[in-house]
Design a protein around this motif. Structure first.
Motif, PDB file in Angstrom:
ATOM      1  N   VAL A 151       0.855  -1.259  -0.032  1.00  0.00           N
ATOM      2  CA  VAL A 151       0.164   0.000  -0.053  1.00  0.00           C
ATOM      3  C   VAL A 151       1.095   1.222  -0.004  1.00  0.00           C
ATOM      4  O   VAL A 151       0.403   2.095  -0.495  1.00  0.00           O
ATOM      5  N   ASN A 152       1.745   1.318   0.829  1.00  0.00           N
ATOM      6  CA  ASN A 152       2.753   2.289   1.141  1.00  0.00           C
ATOM      7  C   ASN A 152       3.367   2.746  -0.388  1.00  0.00           C
ATOM      8  O   ASN A 152       3.607   3.836  -0.959  1.00  0.00           O
ATOM      9  N   ASP A 153       3.924   1.553  -1.088  1.00  0.00           N
ATOM     10  CA  ASP A 153       4.494   1.608  -2.646  1.00  0.00           C
ATOM     11  C   ASP A 153       3.501   2.291  -3.580  1.00  0.00           C
ATOM     12  O   ASP A 153       3.820   3.118  -4.335  1.00  0.00           O
ATOM     13  N   VAL A 154       2.334   2.115  -3.532  1.00  0.00           N
ATOM     14  CA  VAL A 154       1.182   2.510  -4.259  1.00  0.00           C
ATOM     15  C   VAL A 154       0.839   3.984  -3.968  1.00  0.00           C
ATOM     16  O   VAL A 154       0.936   4.787  -4.918  1.00  0.00           O
ATOM     17  N   VAL A 155       0.458   4.204  -2.556  1.00  0.00           N
ATOM     18  CA  VAL A 155       0.120   5.367  -2.368  1.00  0.00           C
ATOM     19  C   VAL A 155       1.285   6.464  -2.175  1.00  0.00           C
ATOM     20  O   VAL A 155       0.857   7.709  -2.511  1.00  0.00           O
ATOM     21  N   HIS A 156       2.387   6.295  -1.602  1.00  0.00           N
ATOM     22  CA  HIS A 156       3.353   7.440  -1.256  1.00  0.00           C
ATOM     23  C   HIS A 156       4.437   7.312  -2.454  1.00  0.00           C
ATOM     24  O   HIS A 156       5.242   8.407  -2.653  1.00  0.00           O
TER      25      HIS A 156
END
Length: 185
Positions: free
Chosen positions: A14-19
């Motif tokens: 999720v962090n890779d996608v969102v941020h």
């Protein structure tokens, strides 16, 4: 119950996608390889679900964290997002999801944030049924898409939004060359 390792892999995805702006497929392919084969589907469910409901949960996250999260700690925002998704969409006890999410802080090397993550998830559990908290984000879509739906389908746009927020039906096909449908059942 998702293990802290599963939560950490989902959180990193999720962090890779969102941020970091990576595609969900690419991020999942990279992050889920570290998990045992039988745990990958669970991590995929959590990460893909958290991304799916991102627009619904983003305003809630902003309210739950009293201040903006520091840039180097954005991973905690992704962790809480995954935790909230699990609380709302997985059939697991609230205490188990909260505990597993808090323990994931150790794997993320953010041990000091355990209290913060615990407090934020408990606050969410207390406030999640309050309709005032969810009113602005019920669409779970970007605002530009809602405006386009409203422009081109002014009478049906709410029905379209509601239908897109429902879980799709599950359909299984049995390969008749390998197995007969009655044998499969």
């Amino acid at each position: 119950m998702p293990s802290p390792e599963v939560c950490a892999a989902a959180c990193h995805t999720v962090n890779d996608v969102v941020h970091h702006g990576r595609s969900l497929d690419r991020a999942a392919a990279k992050r889920l390889l570290s998990l045992a084969h039988f745990s990958r589907s669970e991590a995929r469910e959590i990460s893909w679900g958290a991304i799916r409901w991102y627009y619904r949960y983003q305003p809630i996250l902003t309210k739950l964290f009293h201040r903006p999260v520091r840039k180097q700690d954005k991973i905690l925002e992704a962790l809480v997002l995954c935790g909230i998704y699990q609380l709302d969409h997985l059939d697991e006890p609230d205490y188990a999801v909260t505990s597993s999410t808090v323990e994931t802080c150790v794997l993320l090397r953010r041990e000091r944030a355990r209290g913060l993550v615990n407090a934020v998830l408990r606050k969410y559990l207390q406030q999640r049924n309050d309709p005032a908290n969810h009113a602005p984000a019920w669409h779970s879509m970007p605002e530009w898409l809602i405006q386009a739906l409203h422009k081109y389908w002014p009478k049906e746009w709410r029905t379209i939004v509601d239908a897109s927020n429902e879980k799709p039906p599950l359909t299984l096909r049995v390969n008749g060359r390998r197995c007969q449908p009655n044998d499969y059942l």
